[in-house]
Design a protein around this motif. Sequence first.
Motif, PDB file in Angstrom:
ATOM      1  N   GLU A   1      15.391  -7.574 -13.843  1.00 27.01           N
ATOM      2  CA  GLU A   1      15.030  -6.585 -12.815  1.00 27.01           C
ATOM      3  C   GLU A   1      14.408  -5.348 -13.451  1.00 27.01           C
ATOM      4  N   ASN A   2      15.028  -4.890 -14.542  1.00 26.18           N
ATOM      5  CA  ASN A   2      14.533  -3.682 -15.205  1.00 26.18           C
ATOM      6  C   ASN A   2      13.139  -3.905 -15.792  1.00 26.18           C
ATOM      7  N   LEU A   3      12.929  -5.097 -16.348  1.00 31.57           N
ATOM      8  CA  LEU A   3      11.602  -5.395 -16.899  1.00 31.57           C
ATOM      9  C   LEU A   3      10.562  -5.430 -15.776  1.00 31.57           C
ATOM     10  N   LYS A   4      10.939  -6.026 -14.640  1.00 33.84           N
ATOM     11  CA  LYS A   4      10.015  -6.094 -13.505  1.00 33.84           C
ATOM     12  C   LYS A   4       9.626  -4.682 -13.033  1.00 33.84           C
ATOM     13  N   THR A   5      10.629  -3.818 -12.889  1.00 35.97           N
ATOM     14  CA  THR A   5      10.340  -2.435 -12.464  1.00 35.97           C
ATOM     15  C   THR A   5       9.439  -1.741 -13.484  1.00 35.97           C
ATOM     16  N   THR A   6       9.664  -2.029 -14.764  1.00 32.81           N
ATOM     17  CA  THR A   6       8.849  -1.441 -15.821  1.00 32.81           C
ATOM     18  C   THR A   6       7.388  -1.848 -15.676  1.00 32.81           C
ATOM     19  N   ILE A   7       7.159  -3.146 -15.474  1.00 25.32           N
ATOM     20  CA  ILE A   7       5.780  -3.645 -15.341  1.00 25.32           C
ATOM     21  C   ILE A   7       5.126  -3.028 -14.105  1.00 25.32           C
ATOM     22  N   ASP A   8       5.899  -2.926 -12.993  1.00 28.57           N
ATOM     23  CA  ASP A   8       5.378  -2.259 -11.797  1.00 28.57           C
ATOM     24  C   ASP A   8       5.015  -0.808 -12.105  1.00 28.57           C
ATOM     25  N   ALA A   9       5.866  -0.122 -12.859  1.00 30.32           N
ATOM     26  CA  ALA A   9       5.603   1.279 -13.202  1.00 30.32           C
ATOM     27  C   ALA A   9       4.287   1.409 -13.968  1.00 30.32           C
ATOM     28  N   ILE A  10       4.024   0.440 -14.877  1.00 26.63           N
ATOM     29  CA  ILE A  10       2.752   0.462 -15.628  1.00 26.63           C
ATOM     30  C   ILE A  10       1.586   0.243 -14.666  1.00 26.63           C
ATOM     31  N   ALA A  11       1.677  -0.846 -13.865  1.00 29.91           N
ATOM     32  CA  ALA A  11       0.561  -1.244 -13.008  1.00 29.91           C
ATOM     33  C   ALA A  11       0.219  -0.138 -12.014  1.00 29.91           C
ATOM     34  N   GLU A  12       1.273   0.574 -11.533  1.00 31.34           N
ATOM     35  CA  GLU A  12       1.047   1.609 -10.517  1.00 31.34           C
ATOM     36  C   GLU A  12       1.021   3.010 -11.131  1.00 31.34           C
ATOM     37  N   ALA A  13       1.146   3.090 -12.471  1.00 24.39           N
ATOM     38  CA  ALA A  13       1.226   4.386 -13.162  1.00 24.39           C
ATOM     39  C   ALA A  13       2.206   5.313 -12.432  1.00 24.39           C
ATOM     40  N   ASP A  14       3.411   4.752 -12.147  1.00 22.39           N
ATOM     41  CA  ASP A  14       4.389   5.436 -11.292  1.00 22.39           C
ATOM     42  C   ASP A  14       5.530   6.025 -12.136  1.00 22.39           C
ATOM     43  N   PRO A  15       5.554   7.355 -12.317  1.00 25.88           N
ATOM     44  CA  PRO A  15       6.603   7.945 -13.152  1.00 25.88           C
ATOM     45  C   PRO A  15       7.999   7.795 -12.551  1.00 25.88           C
ATOM     46  N   GLN A  16       8.113   7.730 -11.218  1.00 25.15           N
ATOM     47  CA  GLN A  16       9.456   7.626 -10.620  1.00 25.15           C
ATOM     48  C   GLN A  16      10.105   6.283 -10.946  1.00 25.15           C
ATOM     49  N   LYS A  17       9.310   5.215 -10.905  1.00 25.67           N
ATOM     50  CA  LYS A  17       9.835   3.892 -11.294  1.00 25.67           C
ATOM     51  C   LYS A  17      10.268   3.916 -12.755  1.00 25.67           C
ATOM     52  N   ALA A  18       9.490   4.627 -13.581  1.00 27.33           N
ATOM     53  CA  ALA A  18       9.841   4.726 -14.994  1.00 27.33           C
ATOM     54  C   ALA A  18      11.202   5.394 -15.159  1.00 27.33           C
ATOM     55  N   VAL A  19      11.465   6.432 -14.380  1.00 24.68           N
ATOM     56  CA  VAL A  19      12.760   7.126 -14.470  1.00 24.68           C
ATOM     57  C   VAL A  19      13.889   6.190 -14.065  1.00 24.68           C
TER      58      VAL A  19
END
Lengths: 239, 239
Positions: A135-153
Amino acid sequence: MPEDSKHILSSFEADLGRLRDMIAAMGGLVETELADAVTALLTRDAALAARVVEFDTRVDAEERAIEQFAIRVLALRQPVADDLRQVVAALKVTTDLERIGDYAANVAKRTLILNEAAPSYPLASLAQMSRLVQENLKTTIDAIAEADPQKAVSVWRADQMIDDLYTTIFRELITYMMEDARNISACTHLLFIAKNLERIGDHATNVAELTYYAATGETLPDTRPKGDLLAAYARQSNQ
Amino acid sequence: MPEDSKHILSSFEADLGRLRDMIAAMGGLVETELADAVTALLTRDAALAARVVEFDTRVDAEERAIEQFAIRVLALRQPVADDLRQVVAALKVTTDLERIGDYAANVAKRTLILNEAAPSYPLASLAQMSRLVQENLKTTIDAIAEADPQKAVSVWRADQMIDDLYTTIFRELITYMMEDARNISACTHLLFIAKNLERIGDHATNVAELTYYAATGETLPDTRPKGDLLAAYARQSNQ
């Protein structure tokens, strides 16, 4: 703005977009690799484990392709400031993703050994830990693709639960080894598998930190309370 | 060549020299960290182990300083081709050195736990493995400082011996655990310490490969025969 620099600017934006897409695609490969490695472990599927080991060479090739492209972007576009920071962050993210692939391949290699060596062993906690890491890896990849700092946090925060679960599994496995010496050999491989999953969590956290930095120009604080095994032991021995 | 570009060229050469010096200095810090971690392990010196853990923050700070400098060089000098390759290789070497520091700190953390937990354990093979890893790290740092591809090749070759020794230690520790369940807890920490040392060897090999690439523009072949534990197990189970 003169026509020329507008043209250069938009070419660079296109390159940066392509770089982000390449990294998200590499992230997708690594996600698949980890999912297959976990399935092979939990279902004792030796053929799938062997395919995971093979698959890792594709991830390595993708890392080299991204690196070559990033170097070409640096050479041709000569970005500065924020733009430069994004390309450098991309290079570092790729290194972390490649390491995650290595750890997934290592889980698969140890699964192959376990299948030959051990008749049975408890996998419930490892299954739970695997789910969290995936799950954490998936959120990480989404954070990259969407350049989303909140997902990164959120990745950065969730890593604590993975560390806690690793500590639990470590203790379970030690107990299991102490109960019967015939469990020792298999359980040491399971210990390393748990450690590999914990390291995958750490690298996902690194990627989250880099993604946050690339998106905001700020670094996340260094002081996230580490809940890993060693910290837990240190607390325990102080009691 | 016009005066201007000669000036730019020599400034870049100076920056590249400074970058190399900074990395060699960081390498020196990491060498010290590893030497102290090994001494703390072998002499059961808890105070020294605690200092190693503390020292690792200096290595991390150095990594950030080098990264900032490399980014400034990229932004100001906008190098291409060979020059660009050298700066990118420098960024990657720094990541590997930082990881070596982390593994050394991890050895020190586990030494602290071992000192409290275990009355005695066999360290002869670990001492031998530590020596090889330290020698290989030293040659690696020399290869960076002197931009010497031949030294890089010798590191790459010597890593095989480290992998073989790791396999021996793994088997010794399993045997030791099987003989007496009271050894299990301490021996799992020793297993991870051996694994940390083996990983340090791998990262030194990475650095050697990057140094070779930066110096020659060629990559070392991917096919160095891996003599690690998993390969050894695979061979064993085929017999």
